[in-house]
Design a protein around this motif. Structure first.
Motif, PDB file in Angstrom:
ATOM      1  N   ASN A   1       0.827  -1.216   0.000  1.00 25.07           N
ATOM      2  CA  ASN A   1       0.000   0.000   0.000  1.00 25.07           C
ATOM      3  C   ASN A   1       0.860   1.263   0.000  1.00 25.07           C
ATOM      4  O   ASN A   1       0.604   2.211  -0.759  1.00 25.07           O
ATOM      5  CB  ASN A   1      -0.937   0.007   1.208  1.00 25.07           C
ATOM      6  N   ASN A   2       1.878   1.278   0.858  1.00 24.79           N
ATOM      7  CA  ASN A   2       2.721   2.472   0.958  1.00 24.79           C
ATOM      8  C   ASN A   2       3.605   2.641  -0.272  1.00 24.79           C
ATOM      9  O   ASN A   2       3.844   3.771  -0.711  1.00 24.79           O
ATOM     10  CB  ASN A   2       3.583   2.407   2.224  1.00 24.79           C
ATOM     11  N   TYR A   3       4.069   1.546  -0.839  1.00 29.33           N
ATOM     12  CA  TYR A   3       4.891   1.640  -2.040  1.00 29.33           C
ATOM     13  C   TYR A   3       4.053   2.158  -3.205  1.00 29.33           C
ATOM     14  O   TYR A   3       4.523   2.975  -4.011  1.00 29.33           O
ATOM     15  CB  TYR A   3       5.494   0.284  -2.390  1.00 29.33           C
TER      16      TYR A   3
ATOM     17  N   PHE B   1       7.657   6.214   2.483  1.00 35.08           N
ATOM     18  CA  PHE B   1       8.924   5.487   2.500  1.00 35.08           C
ATOM     19  C   PHE B   1       9.330   5.120   3.935  1.00 35.08           C
ATOM     20  O   PHE B   1       9.892   4.049   4.172  1.00 35.08           O
ATOM     21  CB  PHE B   1      10.026   6.325   1.834  1.00 35.08           C
ATOM     22  N   LEU B   2       9.044   6.005   4.880  1.00 27.96           N
ATOM     23  CA  LEU B   2       9.335   5.697   6.284  1.00 27.96           C
ATOM     24  C   LEU B   2       8.492   4.525   6.762  1.00 27.96           C
ATOM     25  O   LEU B   2       8.980   3.658   7.517  1.00 27.96           O
ATOM     26  CB  LEU B   2       9.063   6.934   7.151  1.00 27.96           C
ATOM     27  N   GLU B   3       7.248   4.465   6.346  1.00 28.52           N
ATOM     28  CA  GLU B   3       6.366   3.363   6.732  1.00 28.52           C
ATOM     29  C   GLU B   3       6.842   2.060   6.094  1.00 28.52           C
ATOM     30  O   GLU B   3       6.778   0.996   6.714  1.00 28.52           O
ATOM     31  CB  GLU B   3       4.927   3.667   6.308  1.00 28.52           C
ATOM     32  N   ILE B   4       7.333   2.146   4.864  1.00 30.32           N
ATOM     33  CA  ILE B   4       7.896   0.955   4.207  1.00 30.32           C
ATOM     34  C   ILE B   4       9.101   0.445   4.986  1.00 30.32           C
ATOM     35  O   ILE B   4       9.254  -0.763   5.215  1.00 30.32           O
ATOM     36  CB  ILE B   4       8.293   1.280   2.752  1.00 30.32           C
ATOM     37  N   LYS B   5       9.967   1.365   5.419  1.00 25.96           N
ATOM     38  CA  LYS B   5      11.139   0.976   6.194  1.00 25.96           C
ATOM     39  C   LYS B   5      10.726   0.312   7.507  1.00 25.96           C
ATOM     40  O   LYS B   5      11.312  -0.687   7.930  1.00 25.96           O
ATOM     41  CB  LYS B   5      12.015   2.191   6.489  1.00 25.96           C
ATOM     42  N   ALA B   6       9.691   0.852   8.168  1.00 21.00           N
ATOM     43  CA  ALA B   6       9.210   0.265   9.424  1.00 21.00           C
ATOM     44  C   ALA B   6       8.681  -1.142   9.183  1.00 21.00           C
ATOM     45  O   ALA B   6       8.920  -2.054   9.986  1.00 21.00           O
ATOM     46  CB  ALA B   6       8.119   1.155  10.026  1.00 21.00           C
ATOM     47  N   ALA B   7       7.969  -1.337   8.068  1.00 23.52           N
ATOM     48  CA  ALA B   7       7.438  -2.665   7.750  1.00 23.52           C
ATOM     49  C   ALA B   7       8.564  -3.649   7.468  1.00 23.52           C
ATOM     50  O   ALA B   7       8.512  -4.816   7.885  1.00 23.52           O
ATOM     51  CB  ALA B   7       6.502  -2.574   6.543  1.00 23.52           C
TER      52      ALA B   7
END
Length: 267
Positions: free
Chosen positions: A59-61, A87-93
């Protein structure tokens, strides 16, 4: 044979058989319960977390990629800032996926997939940095091109005034035929220069709208023709003041073309 066995033995064998069957069924049930418990643990601790992480990344990507496309279409860097939270949320995932792999060592494939995804994300980050750098250079080139265009227009206005003077002289003053022809040629050359310059400006305006490489190349080609025409104008007069004005216009035209070429290199 069973007739020769005593009743007590028969009863004992019957109970033993029932007990064996009961124990077998109990063991089978226990096995199935353990298997079900294991399956439930896999679902709760592996499958569901993996699905949740995959959904967050996807979703974030998708949202970040949509904003990056806007940057490509509009050259507006503000979309990059809008993409940063995704991108920060992707890194957290991805970090959560790493943690999951560390707790569930059998998730080797997930670890491999995360490694591949992070490699692609690093490539994307480098590409984004490159895009930002290109956009910054493009903006500088654009400002330089606009400034050079303004200077060239100002110099061309001075040349246009010469055209008016020569036209009036050709109409009302009495010159030798050779001088008269020279003045008329000057008037025609200036008119052609102005026309070609206006066409170059139109191409330039189109570039501002759609960043068309073809339009920019057309504008540069027209300015090459303008340069040649301005150079030919120098031979049509011996008046130093007029030559100086024409020379300044020629210099401005070359700088304008050079600025366009710099802009083209960023497209």
């Amino acid at each position: 044979m069973l007739q020769n066995i005593k009743l007590s033995r028969r009863i004992s064998l019957g109970f033993g058989l029932v007990l064996a069957i009961t124990l077998s069924m109990g063991a089978f049930s226990a096995y199935r319960m353990i298997a079900a418990s294991t399956d439930a643990e896999v679902i709760a601790l592996e499958l569901i977390p993996q699905a949740s992480i995959a959904e967050r990344i996807n979703n974030n990507y998708r949202k970040a990629n949509a904003l990056l496309l806007e940057v490509t279409y509009t050259n507006d860097e503000s979309y990059l800032k809008e993409a940063e939270p995704y991108f920060l949320e992707i890194k957290a995932a991805v970090d959560d996926a790493r943690t999951l792999v560390s707790k569930r060592p059998n998730l080797v494939d997930l670890g491999t997939q995360i490694d591949a995804f992070e490699s692609k994300m690093e490539e994307s980050r480098v590409l984004n940095d490159t895009t930002i750098d290109v956009l910054a250079k493009a903006e500088v080139a654009k400002q330089q091109m606009l400034a050079a265009g303004i200077i060239f227009t100002e110099e061309l206005n001075k040349v246009s005034k010469i055209q008016h003077e020569y036209m009036l002289g050709a109409l009302y003053a009495r010159f030798e035929p050779a001088v008269q022809d020279s003045r008329l040629n000057m008037v025609m050359e200036v008119s052609e220069v102005i026309e070609q310059t206006n066409q170059a400006r139109i191409d330039n305006f189109k570039v501002q709208l759609d960043r068309s490489i073809d339009d920019m190349e057309h504008a540069i080609t027209r300015l090459l023709e303008v340069e040649a025409m301005i150079e030919s104008m120098l031979a049509l007069t011996k008046i130093e003041e007029v030559q100086a004005i024409i020379s300044d216009a020629l210099t401005a035209a070359k700088e304008y073309k050079s600025a366009m070429e710099s802009m083209l290199s960023t497209m």
